[in-house]
Design a protein around this motif. Structure first.
Motif, PDB file in Angstrom:
ATOM      1  N   ILE A  35       0.830  -1.208   0.000  1.00  0.00           N
ATOM      2  CA  ILE A  35       0.000   0.000   0.000  1.00  0.00           C
ATOM      3  C   ILE A  35       0.868   1.263   0.000  1.00  0.00           C
ATOM      4  CG2 ILE A  35      -1.652   1.372   1.354  1.00  0.00           C
ATOM      5  CD1 ILE A  35      -2.806  -1.327   2.354  1.00  0.00           C
ATOM      6  N   THR A  36       1.864   1.307   0.891  1.00  0.00           N
ATOM      7  CA  THR A  36       2.623   2.539   1.079  1.00  0.00           C
ATOM      8  C   THR A  36       3.646   2.816  -0.022  1.00  0.00           C
ATOM      9  OG1 THR A  36       4.185   1.431   2.569  1.00  0.00           O
ATOM     10  CG2 THR A  36       2.321   2.580   3.585  1.00  0.00           C
ATOM     11  N   LEU A  62       2.512  11.048   6.908  1.00  0.00           N
ATOM     12  CA  LEU A  62       1.141  10.597   6.645  1.00  0.00           C
ATOM     13  C   LEU A  62       1.117   9.223   5.989  1.00  0.00           C
ATOM     14  CD1 LEU A  62      -0.563  13.879   5.393  1.00  0.00           C
ATOM     15  CD2 LEU A  62      -1.070  12.623   7.493  1.00  0.00           C
ATOM     16  N   ILE A  63       1.961   9.026   4.977  1.00  0.00           N
ATOM     17  CA  ILE A  63       1.962   7.760   4.242  1.00  0.00           C
ATOM     18  C   ILE A  63       2.587   6.631   5.055  1.00  0.00           C
ATOM     19  CG2 ILE A  63       2.891   6.558   2.216  1.00  0.00           C
ATOM     20  CD1 ILE A  63       2.680   9.291   0.729  1.00  0.00           C
ATOM     21  N   SER A  64       3.682   6.902   5.729  1.00  0.00           N
ATOM     22  CA  SER A  64       4.435   5.844   6.406  1.00  0.00           C
ATOM     23  C   SER A  64       3.947   5.510   7.811  1.00  0.00           C
ATOM     24  CB  SER A  64       5.915   6.237   6.478  1.00  0.00           C
ATOM     25  OG  SER A  64       6.441   6.382   5.174  1.00  0.00           O
ATOM     26  N   LEU A  69      -1.454   3.158  10.577  1.00  0.00           N
ATOM     27  CA  LEU A  69      -2.201   3.177  11.832  1.00  0.00           C
ATOM     28  C   LEU A  69      -3.699   3.123  11.547  1.00  0.00           C
ATOM     29  CD1 LEU A  69      -1.698   5.280  14.968  1.00  0.00           C
ATOM     30  CD2 LEU A  69      -3.802   5.604  13.713  1.00  0.00           C
ATOM     31  N   ALA A  70      -4.169   3.952  10.628  1.00  0.00           N
ATOM     32  CA  ALA A  70      -5.595   3.993  10.302  1.00  0.00           C
ATOM     33  C   ALA A  70      -6.079   2.672   9.710  1.00  0.00           C
ATOM     34  CB  ALA A  70      -5.877   5.144   9.338  1.00  0.00           C
ATOM     35  N   VAL A  71      -5.298   2.105   8.790  1.00  0.00           N
ATOM     36  CA  VAL A  71      -5.692   0.846   8.142  1.00  0.00           C
ATOM     37  C   VAL A  71      -5.777  -0.285   9.169  1.00  0.00           C
ATOM     38  CG1 VAL A  71      -4.932  -0.925   6.502  1.00  0.00           C
ATOM     39  CG2 VAL A  71      -4.878   1.483   5.844  1.00  0.00           C
TER      40      VAL A  71
END
Length: 152
Positions: A35-36, A62-64, A69-71
């Protein structure tokens, strides 16, 4: 048993041990990387990989960090497991009730990963010796990882 002690025991649930959890974490790491890395490539372009330049701190953070964390927390809240835990037929539940995690527990558990990691990963290795196969992050958040199917 005091009211602070867990209601979940070996008679009712089958706890997931170190090696299945280790393999689940490998699967989860691969998913997060899949994803990242494309997002980083999309944001910074091909030159990012060989340039040695420092990326924008905000975008990279934000990406790393925030996106994973959100996912992970969303998977815990809606599936009681990450993709890796689903592969090994495991789920994360509240240690006292056996119910799904709360948002607060999920956030605490994620942040507590760092507590488990920092002292040479001992908090993760703790799963191998703990009677309920809890890592330090599980103990801090009040969670336990069980097989989602009693027959497993």
């Amino acid at each position: 048993m005091s009211s602070c002690e867990s209601q979940i025991d070996n008679e009712e649930y089958s706890f997931v041990g170190f090696w299945p959890r280790f393999w689940a974490s490998i699967v989860d790491t691969i998913v997060i990387v899949l994803i990242t890395l494309p997002l980083i490539h999309l944001v910074y372009g091909e030159a990012y990989w060989g340039s040695g330049r420092v990326a924008s701190i905000e975008s990279n953070f934000l990406i790393s960090y925030i996106l994973p964390l959100a996912v992970v927390i969303l998977f815990w809240l809606y599936k009681s497991a990450t993709p890796g835990k689903m592969v090994v037929h495991a789920k994360i539940v509240d240690v006292k009730t056996g119910e799904n995690l709360t948002t607060k527990q999920s956030f605490i558990r994620y942040v507590a990963y760092y507590v488990s990691l920092i002292p040479l990963g001992i908090g993760f290795l703790w799963v191998a010796w703990d009677p309920k196969k809890q890592g330090w992050h599980d103990k801090i958040a009040g969670t336990v990882v069980i097989y989602s199917n009693r027959d497993t």
